[in-house]
Write an enzyme that holds these catalytic residues in place. Structure first.
Site, PDB file in Angstrom:
ATOM      1  N   SER A  50       6.887   9.968   4.474  1.00 26.22           N
ATOM      2  CA  SER A  50       5.898  10.533   5.972  1.00 26.22           C
ATOM      3  C   SER A  50       5.139   8.973   6.296  1.00 26.22           C
ATOM      4  O   SER A  50       4.119   8.774   7.157  1.00 26.22           O
ATOM      5  CB  SER A  50       4.775  10.691   5.063  1.00 26.22           C
ATOM      6  N   GLY A  51       5.591   7.965   5.896  1.00 27.52           N
ATOM      7  CA  GLY A  51       5.581   6.824   5.486  1.00 27.52           C
ATOM      8  C   GLY A  51       4.428   6.223   4.518  1.00 27.52           C
ATOM      9  O   GLY A  51       3.033   4.600   4.948  1.00 27.52           O
ATOM     10  N   THR A  52       4.836   6.543   3.407  1.00 31.16           N
ATOM     11  CA  THR A  52       3.755   6.070   2.534  1.00 31.16           C
ATOM     12  C   THR A  52       4.114   4.650   1.595  1.00 31.16           C
ATOM     13  O   THR A  52       3.056   3.528   1.736  1.00 31.16           O
ATOM     14  CB  THR A  52       4.067   6.930   0.489  1.00 31.16           C
ATOM     15  N   THR A  53       5.379   4.666   2.408  1.00 31.86           N
ATOM     16  CA  THR A  53       5.426   2.755   1.937  1.00 31.86           C
ATOM     17  C   THR A  53       5.212   1.638   2.550  1.00 31.86           C
ATOM     18  O   THR A  53       4.047   0.385   2.328  1.00 31.86           O
ATOM     19  CB  THR A  53       7.165   2.843   1.628  1.00 31.86           C
TER      20      THR A  53
ATOM     21  N   HIS B 204       1.648  12.055  -3.621  1.00 30.43           N
ATOM     22  CA  HIS B 204       2.491  13.097  -3.221  1.00 30.43           C
ATOM     23  C   HIS B 204       1.695  14.049  -2.658  1.00 30.43           C
ATOM     24  O   HIS B 204       2.500  15.610  -2.883  1.00 30.43           O
ATOM     25  CB  HIS B 204       4.057  13.176  -2.731  1.00 30.43           C
TER      26      HIS B 204
ATOM     27  N   TYR C  85       1.537   9.530  11.272  1.00 27.22           N
ATOM     28  CA  TYR C  85       2.898   8.168  11.371  1.00 27.22           C
ATOM     29  C   TYR C  85       3.120   8.537  12.973  1.00 27.22           C
ATOM     30  O   TYR C  85       3.395   6.370  13.123  1.00 27.22           O
ATOM     31  CB  TYR C  85       3.601   8.799  11.360  1.00 27.22           C
TER      32      TYR C  85
ATOM     33  N   ARG D 230      15.239   3.565   6.050  1.00 21.05           N
ATOM     34  CA  ARG D 230      16.629   4.211   6.932  1.00 21.05           C
ATOM     35  C   ARG D 230      16.568   4.085   8.471  1.00 21.05           C
ATOM     36  O   ARG D 230      17.164   2.962   8.525  1.00 21.05           O
ATOM     37  CB  ARG D 230      17.297   5.595   6.606  1.00 21.05           C
ATOM     38  N   LYS D 231      16.242   4.797   9.039  1.00 21.82           N
ATOM     39  CA  LYS D 231      15.628   4.712  10.615  1.00 21.82           C
ATOM     40  C   LYS D 231      14.385   4.505  11.178  1.00 21.82           C
ATOM     41  O   LYS D 231      13.889   3.434  11.547  1.00 21.82           O
ATOM     42  CB  LYS D 231      16.180   5.235  11.289  1.00 21.82           C
TER      43      LYS D 231
END
Length: 291
Positions: free
Chosen positions: A45-48, A104, A189, A253-254
């Site tokens: 969900s955009g953690t990094t 998480h 996100y 990935r995308k």
């Protein structure tokens, strides 16, 4: 070391990666510091992305400081455990204040100290369709997970909450409710994707910090998906292949919104929508599945 893709282990009814489940007991003795900042998300969900944005804020936008170590060493992952790699708790011991932490975990497994100390939380929620597609690809490349099986069976498991960390539906709702009693900045996100500068300014306000406009612009630029995918300090290519196989699927990935349309069949989408409507009927916030 080859990983045998062990089955998930249930802790208080929540399915977890076997090694992560082993940390839940010790984590209850974790002592939070009042100036800690917790990044909380359901996986994929955009953690990094948020970790890098926040580390850049903490380092005043200085790129060379953000390049001091891989993101997982700069922002310890509380429940992380894997043979042959420092655990999240071990990494934490080396982390000076003010600390950025990530998790998480659902609320039922969260160390009580984080709640007692009223540690500020930034929660990022992402639409379920993009999450489940990303999670399926991640399960395939990250070998601490069990074998994901077919896409169709994984989708069913996701809807049933029988994937690592359990129900997405429960996760996004319970952290939303926590806003009423705890300092939580709840971000989406899709909003960050649409206008990162606007959302970074919300974060700065929440943290009681300010940065020059050009520094904010620099953070937006250097935390773009393209930049982070090329950056070995953020793209997880420094993790051993036997743990994460980037030949199967890259960690980054995308990073788009709406990619689910390339994976869901019409029948799967109809089934998912019907289940979603029933499960999220009591929810007073909305997700965008495309921009």
């Amino acid at each position: 070391m080859e990983f045998s893709r062990p089955p998930l282990v249930h802790v208080k009814g929540i399915p977890l990666i076997k090694y992560f489940a082993e940390t839940i007991g010790p984590l209850q003795n974790f002592t939070a510091w009042p100036d800690d900042l917790l990044i909380s998300t359901y996986p994929k969900s955009g953690t990094t992305w948020m970790s890098e944005i926040l580390d850049m804020i903490y380092q005043g936008g200085k790129l060379e400081k953000c390049g001091r170590a891989p993101i997982y060493a700069r922002v310890p992952f509380l429940e992380f455990k894997c043979p042959g790699v420092p655990s999240g708790l071990e990494t934490l011991e080396e982390t000076p204040a003010p600390r950025l932490l990530k998790t998480h975990l659902p609320l039922s497994l969260l160390p009580q100290s984080l709640l007692d100390q009223k540690v500020k939380v930034i929660y990022i929620a992402r639409n379920a369709k993009d999450v489940v597609v990303s999670y399926y690809n991640f399960y395939n490349m990250a070998k601490l997970h069990p074998d994901p099986g077919t896409w169709d069976s994984f989708l069913e498991n996701f809807m049933d909450g029988e994937v690592s960390y359990g129900s997405w539906y429960q996760h996004v709702k319970e952290w939303w409710e926590l806003r009423h009693t705890h300092p939580v900045l709840y971000l989406f996100y899709e909003d960050i994707k649409e206008n990162p500068k606007r959302e970074i300014k919300k974060i700065l306000e929440f943290l009681g910090r300010s940065l020059p406009e050009e520094t904010v612009d620099s953070i937006v630029h250097h935390t773009s998906f393209k930049k982070m995918k090329e950056n070995c300090m953020t793209n997880y290519t420094t993790i051993p292949t036997e743990i994460m196989d980037h030949n199967v699927s890259p960690f980054m990935r995308k990073g788009t919104t709406g990619d689910w349309k390339n994976t869901f069949t019409v029948a799967q989408n109809e089934r998912f929508d019907a289940h979603y409507a029933k499960t999220m009927t009591d929810c007073d916030f909305k997700f965008r599945c495309e921009l």
